[in-house]
Design a protein around this motif. Structure first.
Motif, PDB file in Angstrom:
ATOM      1  N   UNK A 318     -45.505  21.468 -15.821  1.00 24.42           N
ATOM      2  CA  UNK A 318     -46.831  21.969 -15.423  1.00 24.42           C
ATOM      3  C   UNK A 318     -46.780  22.648 -14.060  1.00 24.42           C
ATOM      4  N   UNK A 319     -45.801  22.275 -13.250  1.00 28.97           N
ATOM      5  CA  UNK A 319     -45.719  22.839 -11.896  1.00 28.97           C
ATOM      6  C   UNK A 319     -44.725  23.993 -11.812  1.00 28.97           C
ATOM      7  N   UNK A 320     -44.254  24.457 -12.975  1.00 29.59           N
ATOM      8  CA  UNK A 320     -43.313  25.575 -12.975  1.00 29.59           C
ATOM      9  C   UNK A 320     -41.964  25.172 -13.539  1.00 29.59           C
ATOM     10  N   UNK A 321     -40.993  26.068 -13.360  1.00 26.69           N
ATOM     11  CA  UNK A 321     -39.698  25.886 -13.990  1.00 26.69           C
ATOM     12  C   UNK A 321     -38.663  25.572 -12.923  1.00 26.69           C
ATOM     13  N   UNK A 322     -37.738  24.679 -13.242  1.00 23.00           N
ATOM     14  CA  UNK A 322     -36.617  24.470 -12.315  1.00 23.00           C
ATOM     15  C   UNK A 322     -35.305  24.442 -13.085  1.00 23.00           C
ATOM     16  N   UNK A 323     -34.226  24.636 -12.337  1.00 18.87           N
ATOM     17  CA  UNK A 323     -32.898  24.677 -12.947  1.00 18.87           C
ATOM     18  C   UNK A 323     -32.216  23.330 -12.702  1.00 18.87           C
ATOM     19  N   UNK A 324     -32.146  22.515 -13.760  1.00 20.92           N
ATOM     20  CA  UNK A 324     -31.649  21.144 -13.613  1.00 20.92           C
ATOM     21  C   UNK A 324     -30.129  21.099 -13.394  1.00 20.92           C
ATOM     22  N   UNK A 325     -29.456  22.247 -13.562  1.00 27.31           N
ATOM     23  CA  UNK A 325     -27.996  22.238 -13.370  1.00 27.31           C
ATOM     24  C   UNK A 325     -27.607  22.291 -11.887  1.00 27.31           C
ATOM     25  N   UNK A 326     -28.611  22.514 -11.009  1.00 30.90           N
ATOM     26  CA  UNK A 326     -28.296  22.581  -9.574  1.00 30.90           C
ATOM     27  C   UNK A 326     -27.782  21.235  -9.055  1.00 30.90           C
ATOM     28  N   UNK A 327     -26.749  21.296  -8.250  1.00 31.25           N
ATOM     29  CA  UNK A 327     -26.078  20.081  -7.764  1.00 31.25           C
ATOM     30  C   UNK A 327     -27.027  19.123  -7.057  1.00 31.25           C
ATOM     31  N   UNK A 328     -28.093  19.667  -6.428  1.00 33.68           N
ATOM     32  CA  UNK A 328     -29.022  18.795  -5.687  1.00 33.68           C
ATOM     33  C   UNK A 328     -29.684  17.757  -6.595  1.00 33.68           C
ATOM     34  N   UNK A 329     -29.660  17.944  -7.911  1.00 27.64           N
ATOM     35  CA  UNK A 329     -30.302  16.975  -8.807  1.00 27.64           C
ATOM     36  C   UNK A 329     -29.389  15.805  -9.171  1.00 27.64           C
ATOM     37  N   UNK A 330     -28.108  15.892  -8.844  1.00 23.60           N
ATOM     38  CA  UNK A 330     -27.202  14.779  -9.143  1.00 23.60           C
ATOM     39  C   UNK A 330     -27.721  13.515  -8.461  1.00 23.60           C
ATOM     40  N   UNK A 331     -27.846  12.427  -9.219  1.00 25.45           N
ATOM     41  CA  UNK A 331     -28.316  11.166  -8.648  1.00 25.45           C
ATOM     42  C   UNK A 331     -29.825  11.065  -8.546  1.00 25.45           C
ATOM     43  N   UNK A 332     -30.546  12.104  -8.956  1.00 30.90           N
ATOM     44  CA  UNK A 332     -32.014  12.079  -8.896  1.00 30.90           C
ATOM     45  C   UNK A 332     -32.569  11.176 -10.011  1.00 30.90           C
ATOM     46  N   UNK A 333     -33.421  10.202  -9.630  1.00 28.60           N
ATOM     47  CA  UNK A 333     -33.891   9.220 -10.604  1.00 28.60           C
ATOM     48  C   UNK A 333     -35.228   9.548 -11.247  1.00 28.60           C
ATOM     49  N   UNK A 334     -35.774  10.732 -10.949  1.00 30.83           N
ATOM     50  CA  UNK A 334     -37.064  11.093 -11.560  1.00 30.83           C
ATOM     51  C   UNK A 334     -36.861  11.614 -12.983  1.00 30.83           C
ATOM     52  N   UNK A 335     -37.856  11.352 -13.846  1.00 28.62           N
ATOM     53  CA  UNK A 335     -37.815  11.911 -15.194  1.00 28.62           C
ATOM     54  C   UNK A 335     -37.874  13.435 -15.087  1.00 28.62           C
ATOM     55  N   UNK A 336     -37.541  14.137 -16.189  1.00 29.94           N
ATOM     56  CA  UNK A 336     -37.566  15.605 -16.167  1.00 29.94           C
ATOM     57  C   UNK A 336     -38.932  16.086 -15.705  1.00 29.94           C
ATOM     58  N   UNK A 337     -39.984  15.408 -16.195  1.00 31.29           N
ATOM     59  CA  UNK A 337     -41.329  15.671 -15.696  1.00 31.29           C
ATOM     60  C   UNK A 337     -42.088  14.356 -15.715  1.00 31.29           C
ATOM     61  N   UNK A 338     -42.722  14.038 -14.606  1.00 29.56           N
ATOM     62  CA  UNK A 338     -43.467  12.787 -14.511  1.00 29.56           C
ATOM     63  C   UNK A 338     -44.569  12.730 -15.554  1.00 29.56           C
ATOM     64  N   UNK A 339     -44.662  11.599 -16.276  1.00 30.98           N
ATOM     65  CA  UNK A 339     -45.744  11.429 -17.252  1.00 30.98           C
ATOM     66  C   UNK A 339     -45.498  12.130 -18.574  1.00 30.98           C
ATOM     67  N   UNK A 340     -44.339  12.804 -18.731  1.00 30.44           N
ATOM     68  CA  UNK A 340     -44.050  13.520 -19.982  1.00 30.44           C
ATOM     69  C   UNK A 340     -43.727  12.520 -21.095  1.00 30.44           C
ATOM     70  N   UNK A 341     -44.300  12.783 -22.284  1.00 28.19           N
ATOM     71  CA  UNK A 341     -44.096  11.875 -23.416  1.00 28.19           C
ATOM     72  C   UNK A 341     -43.057  12.418 -24.406  1.00 28.19           C
ATOM     73  N   UNK A 342     -42.298  13.417 -24.011  1.00 30.35           N
ATOM     74  CA  UNK A 342     -41.328  14.015 -24.945  1.00 30.35           C
ATOM     75  C   UNK A 342     -40.220  12.999 -25.251  1.00 30.35           C
ATOM     76  N   UNK A 343     -39.499  13.200 -26.363  1.00 29.58           N
ATOM     77  CA  UNK A 343     -38.456  12.235 -26.733  1.00 29.58           C
ATOM     78  C   UNK A 343     -37.384  12.067 -25.651  1.00 29.58           C
ATOM     79  N   UNK A 344     -37.101  13.117 -24.874  1.00 32.20           N
ATOM     80  CA  UNK A 344     -36.075  12.994 -23.829  1.00 32.20           C
ATOM     81  C   UNK A 344     -36.596  12.145 -22.674  1.00 32.20           C
TER      82      UNK A 344
END
Ligand SMILES: [Zn+2]
Length: 406
Positions: A318-344
């Motif tokens: 909802x807040x836009x698009x991000x590139x999850x392959x960026x190294x800064x996301x390694x070790x990040x404990x947040x879900x892909x999107x907060x409150x998302x009910x998708x299977x992932x």
């Protein structure tokens, strides 16, 4: 049984909620996103995944499926069976490949991404139009368009002979593939084409539309006519008026490039299309473009964005698009999107986990990202429909754009 019924109309805009019901039993509430499954498969997803992704509609590609299957397309089991999908299935006609394998390469432009708006010179355009009128080949690309149809000499199928698609052949293949909604064979022009080339291509597309109607044998499939005419108001209006009067079950608007042009093209075309029939916008699917399209009376959209970007690590929220392959996301404990009910997200996939899977080139990476994106776009459409039903579409649009910082 009516193929399309409008159930709610927005009072302030042309937005509407409708229901598509196919003779195969598939149902889709509109406005709806159409997920792309080019070769009768949504890449990276299993049939179970698709069921959990709120997908109502899938579009497959006539040209590529015919390239793969050849004449054995006649024995094809049918797209619903191959996809394992009970919803509404569409096929395009191959008309877009006339552009994507043809002038798109010669002019170095693509549907998604940056391109120059600079037109061919008047003389160059006139020569192209005259050549097209008498059906002469275009030397520099692998598509040769004649007045009868289009020859494709495609290097990605270098082991196979060139194929010739005509309106009749495209309909015959689409009847064998067995989608619920099939499209008329058209010529999608390039943004570099000028007025005269567009005019000639449009006249040809109108002739081909009549031939498609005549060629169609099955009553179980809905046939959509396609409005073309480039970015010329006069041509778009003429095309919508001519195609809109033909006995099609629905209508698609093709070949619109760039945001502003897209809005113009819809505004010029929609008033000439029958109010009670469904309208599809081909190859458009960014959030802001969907909002603009729905506001102008479009019911369905197909686009590769959720699936293609997912496979490359682009995550939509909802807040836009991000590139999850960026190294800064390694070790990040947040879900892909907060409150998302998708299977992932529901199974606890975090940005860190997904980033790591992409770095490892794990096959599941593209699958999780695609699952999230497809679910995100389908949920977005669900909220959009609710807003039309509640009479709050304009407020909904404003809020979505605000959240996306657009
Ligand atoms: Zn998610």
């Amino acid at each position: 049984m009516d193929f399309f019924t409008i159930t709610t109309r927005d009072k302030k805009t042309k937005a509407r909620v409708g229901m598509l019901k196919t003779s195969h039993g598939g149902v889709a509430e509109t406005p709806s996103y159409v997920v792309v499954g080019t070769r009768a498969k949504v890449k990276t997803l299993t049939t179970e995944d698709i069921k959990k992704s709120k997908t109502q509609m899938i579009i497959s590609n006539t040209y590529h499926l015919f390239r793969e299957l050849g004449d054995s397309v006649k024995e094809f089991e049918g797209l619903h069976s191959r996809l394992g999908f009970d919803g509404v299935v569409m096929t395009d006609s191959g008309g877009f490949q006339v552009f994507s394998l043809g002038f798109s390469r010669e002019h170095n432009v693509s549907k998604v991404g940056f391109f120059s708006h600079k037109k061919n010179s008047f003389v160059a355009d006139l020569i192209l139009a005259l050549r097209a009128k008498i059906g002469l080949r275009n030397k520099r690309n692998s598509v040769r368009i004649t007045n009868n149809g289009a020859w494709f000499k495609d290097e990605s199928y270098s082991d196979k002979k060139p194929i010739f698609l005509t309106p009749e052949k495209s309909i015959e293949i689409q009847e064998s593939l067995g989608a619920d909604i099939i499209l008329a064979f058209d010529e999608c022009t390039s943004p570099k084409h000028g007025f005269w080339y567009n005019k000639w291509a449009m006249i040809r597309t109108h002739r081909w539309a009549l031939r498609c109607i005549k060629a169609k044998k099955k009553n179980s499939q809905a046939l959509y006519g396609i409005v073309q005419g480039g970015d010329y108001e006069e041509l778009r209006k003429e095309s919508a008026r001519v195609i809109g009067k033909m006995p099609f079950d629905g209508f698609a608007i093709g070949g619109s490039f760039g945001k502003e042009e897209m809005r113009n093209v819809i505004d010029w075309s929609v008033p000439f299309l029958p109010e009670e029939k469904p309208r599809h916008l081909l190859g458009v699917g960014r959030i802001e473009d969907i909002l603009d399209g729905v506001e102008r009376g479009i019911d369905t959209f197909d686009c590769v964005i959720p699936t293609r970007e997912g496979r490359h690590g682009g995550i939509w929220t909802k807040k836009g698009r991000y590139d999850v392959t960026k190294t800064k996301f390694l070790g990040n404990n947040e879900l892909l999107e907060n409150g998302c009910m998708c299977p992932a997200c529901s199974s606890g996939i975090t940005k860190g986990v997904l980033c790591n899977l992409f770095k490892e080139k794990n096959e599941e990476a593209g699958r999780y990202a695609t699952l999230h994106n497809v679910f995100f776009f389908n949920s977005f459409m669900e909220h959009l429909r609710t807003s039309i039903k509640n009479g709050t579409f304009s407020e909904f649009k404003k809020q979505v754009l605000l959240d996306l910082h657009l």
